[in-house]
Design a protein around this motif. Structure first.
Motif, PDB file in Angstrom:
ATOM      1  N   LEU A   1       0.829  -1.200   0.000  1.00 35.21           N
ATOM      2  CA  LEU A   1       0.000   0.000   0.000  1.00 35.21           C
ATOM      3  C   LEU A   1       0.867   1.254   0.000  1.00 35.21           C
ATOM      4  N   ALA A   2       1.915   1.265   0.828  1.00 30.22           N
ATOM      5  CA  ALA A   2       2.808   2.427   0.867  1.00 30.22           C
ATOM      6  C   ALA A   2       3.499   2.636  -0.472  1.00 30.22           C
ATOM      7  N   ALA A   3       3.934   1.536  -1.124  1.00 32.57           N
ATOM      8  CA  ALA A   3       4.619   1.648  -2.413  1.00 32.57           C
ATOM      9  C   ALA A   3       3.697   2.228  -3.476  1.00 32.57           C
ATOM     10  N   ARG A   4       2.423   1.784  -3.488  1.00 34.87           N
ATOM     11  CA  ARG A   4       1.508   2.299  -4.509  1.00 34.87           C
ATOM     12  C   ARG A   4       1.179   3.779  -4.275  1.00 34.87           C
ATOM     13  N   ILE A   5       0.932   4.168  -3.041  1.00 37.35           N
ATOM     14  CA  ILE A   5       0.651   5.578  -2.759  1.00 37.35           C
ATOM     15  C   ILE A   5       1.866   6.437  -3.087  1.00 37.35           C
ATOM     16  N   ARG A   6       3.062   5.916  -2.807  1.00 37.25           N
ATOM     17  CA  ARG A   6       4.287   6.660  -3.112  1.00 37.25           C
ATOM     18  C   ARG A   6       4.400   6.913  -4.615  1.00 37.25           C
ATOM     19  N   LEU A   7       4.092   5.904  -5.437  1.00 37.55           N
ATOM     20  CA  LEU A   7       4.137   6.084  -6.886  1.00 37.55           C
ATOM     21  C   LEU A   7       3.093   7.103  -7.334  1.00 37.55           C
ATOM     22  N   LEU A   8       1.904   7.053  -6.756  1.00 36.04           N
ATOM     23  CA  LEU A   8       0.854   8.010  -7.129  1.00 36.04           C
ATOM     24  C   LEU A   8       1.288   9.443  -6.829  1.00 36.04           C
ATOM     25  N   ILE A   9       2.032   9.632  -5.756  1.00 34.25           N
ATOM     26  CA  ILE A   9       2.533  10.968  -5.415  1.00 34.25           C
ATOM     27  C   ILE A   9       3.641  11.375  -6.376  1.00 34.25           C
ATOM     28  N   ILE A  10       4.560  10.439  -6.662  1.00 34.72           N
ATOM     29  CA  ILE A  10       5.709  10.760  -7.504  1.00 34.72           C
ATOM     30  C   ILE A  10       5.283  11.156  -8.900  1.00 34.72           C
ATOM     31  N   ASP A  11       4.329  10.406  -9.498  1.00 29.30           N
ATOM     32  CA  ASP A  11       3.982  10.714 -10.892  1.00 29.30           C
ATOM     33  C   ASP A  11       2.829  11.698 -11.021  1.00 29.30           C
ATOM     34  N   GLY A  12       2.396  12.287  -9.894  1.00 30.47           N
ATOM     35  CA  GLY A  12       1.465  13.403  -9.966  1.00 30.47           C
ATOM     36  C   GLY A  12       0.001  13.049  -9.903  1.00 30.47           C
ATOM     37  N   ARG A  13      -0.338  11.763  -9.773  1.00 31.40           N
ATOM     38  CA  ARG A  13      -1.760  11.426  -9.693  1.00 31.40           C
ATOM     39  C   ARG A  13      -2.366  11.850  -8.362  1.00 31.40           C
ATOM     40  N   ILE A  14      -1.560  11.924  -7.331  1.00 35.78           N
ATOM     41  CA  ILE A  14      -1.969  12.576  -6.081  1.00 35.78           C
ATOM     42  C   ILE A  14      -1.109  13.817  -5.935  1.00 35.78           C
TER      43      ILE A  14
END
Length: 480
Positions: A28-41
């Motif tokens: 879960l942490a890895a997926r949220i981290r990717l969403l933040i990095i690529d701008g989706r969050i």
């Protein structure tokens, strides 16, 4: 920076199939981290409370708390008294715009290298600069000779244009943002294709638009049929049903699917927009990057009212930040009024450079056609050999392949690729609702050596998924 709050339903929609075989809190942490990095969050977004998210995901609060703790450890989350858990980017993510390792490859950009004669043209433009140095240098509309050259290019493509219908901008993204601020009021509906160019829907959303997506191009971005792509009726019907204030389209060599609308498609879309009072915005940044399209097309505005966006970023070089808007004179005046409080004009030297280059556009396009054709053939062969299970569309132009992976693992693959020094953008980055986990955009513009190195890394990442926890690299991904 955002001050938005993301509810659990919105976050779950972006998470998609986030489990990859490791501990739940790590995945879960890895997926949220990717969403933040690529701008989706967006940075500065308040995530759902632990108890609320746990209930929606069917997990224990302890698991959510552990995931949030991991995000705080990696500096992608900050807990603020009275504000909950707010997303952020660590300093290492903010500074570098390119991979920092000697062997790192940035595959997030669908672009070509600079023209081989760009330096020669730049010197010729610089020699003409002294004639303009007696003026203040602030030019919000564009040099007359450049607007004449742009108008002449439209005329050569079957769209008669007056120079007064041209506004020169600081690249296509500037044009999209300026149009969004001018044409969209808070709460207005804006229709976008899905998938689409991410920075466009971000600009519309930033202007206050409520986005409405219409699916295009087929799930896998299947190769075009000479008779009809099928997208025209779907887009026209969506316009009639939604009555949006604006509709943002990529009619030619669509980013990322590569599809193009036939002239019949364009007529249907323009007729629907005219009937509903919808302003069509046609992004033509890749419109002339044809390799072997099996049918001929004209610009969207040749079929009826439409605002056109162009640039030289994809044909000449991304380092030249110059684009333009073609619109009626009334809208040009409104755009000028909206532009002045935000920027004071387009650099004169870059305008002179593009004025030097536009008369040679046929030569430029011939070179690009050859380059893209060779790189398409190489990439298709390499993908077929390395990833026979993937569906690789045969595109007829543009700068990317919208590959179908066969499984909803795009975000996981993009995250794994970072551990092999490859930056590549996950498919959901091109959707407004977290879709396209089965797709991956692979750019066409890189040379054979770089492409082979990138595919080596992608192959290693594909083979490693599920074997070990996935950790992202300290680089901020961009999409162009």
């Amino acid at each position: 920076m955002s001050d938005a709050t993301m509810g659990p339903r919105a976050l779950i929609g972006l998470l998609g199939d986030w489990r990859s075989g490791g501990a739940a809190y790590e995945d879960l942490a890895a997926r949220i981290r990717l969403l933040i990095i690529d701008g989706r969050i967006a940075v500065g977004t308040r995530l759902p409370a632990e108890r609320e998210l746990a209930a929606r995901l069917g997990l224990s609060r302890t698991t959510i708390a552990a995931a949030y703790a991991r995000l705080r450890e990696s500096e992608h989350l900050e807990s603020l008294r009275g504000s909950g858990s707010v997303t952020r980017l660590p300093a290492a993510h903010i500074t570098p715009l390119h991979p920092t390792g000697a062997d790192s490859i940035d595959f997030t950009k669908a672009a070509l290298p600079a023209l081989p004669w760009l330096g020669e043209s730049a010197r010729a433009a610089a020699e003409r600069l002294p004639a303009y140095l007696g003026d203040p240098g602030y030019d919000p509309i564009g040099l007359p000779e450049l607007r004449e050259a742009i108008a002449a290019r439209y005329a050569a493509r079957g769209l008669p244009t007056d120079p007064d219908e041209i506004l020169v901008t600081i690249g296509a993204q500037h044009a999209i943002s300026l149009l969004s601020r001018t044409l969209v009021g808070r709460g207005d509906r804006a229709l976008v294709e899905s998938p689409t160019y991410p920075h466009a829907y971000e600009a519309l959303r930033g202007a206050g638009a409520r986005l409405v997506a219409v699916p295009v191009g087929g799930e896998s971005g299947a190769s075009l049929r000479a008779a009809d792509t099928g997208d025209g009726p779907a887009i026209a019907e969506a316009i009639r049903h939604v009555s949006p204030s604006v509709a943002y389209l990529l009619p030619d060599f669509h980013n990322p699917t590569g599809r193009s609308l036939t002239d019949r498609d364009r007529e249907l879309v323009v007729d629907a927009a005219s009937a509903q009072g919808t302003v069509l915005i046609a992004d033509e940044t890749t419109a002339e990057l044809d390799i072997d399209l099996p049918f001929r097309t004209r610009p969207l505005a040749a079929h009826g009212p439409a605002v056109m966006i162009g640039s030289v970023g994809k044909t000449v070089w991304g380092g030249i930040r110059l684009g333009w808007i073609r619109a009626d004179r009334g809208l040009i005046r409104r755009l000028l009024a909206q532009r002045t409080p935000n920027d004071l004009g387009t650099p004169i030297l870059e305008q002179l450079l593009v004025a030097e280059l536009l008369p040679r556009m046929d030569d430029i396009l011939e070179l690009r056609r050859t380059q893209l054709g060779e790189r398409r053939a190489h990439l298709e062969r390499a993908l077929a050999e390395r990833f026979p299970q993937w569906q690789v569309p045969h595109v007829h132009g543009g700068l990317a392949l919208w590959v179908h992976l066969g499984s909803p693992v795009s975000s996981q693959l993009a995250l794994a690729a970072r551990t092999h020094d490859l930056l590549i953008t996950a498919g959901p980055r091109f959707g407004i609702d977290g879709a396209f986990e089965r797709n991956l955009r692979i750019p066409l513009g890189y040379g054979e050596d770089v492409t082979e190195r990138a595919l080596d890394a992608l192959e290693a990442a594909w083979g490693s998924m599920g074997a070990a926890p996935l950790v992202d690299a300290d680089v901020l991904s961009a999409v162009v």
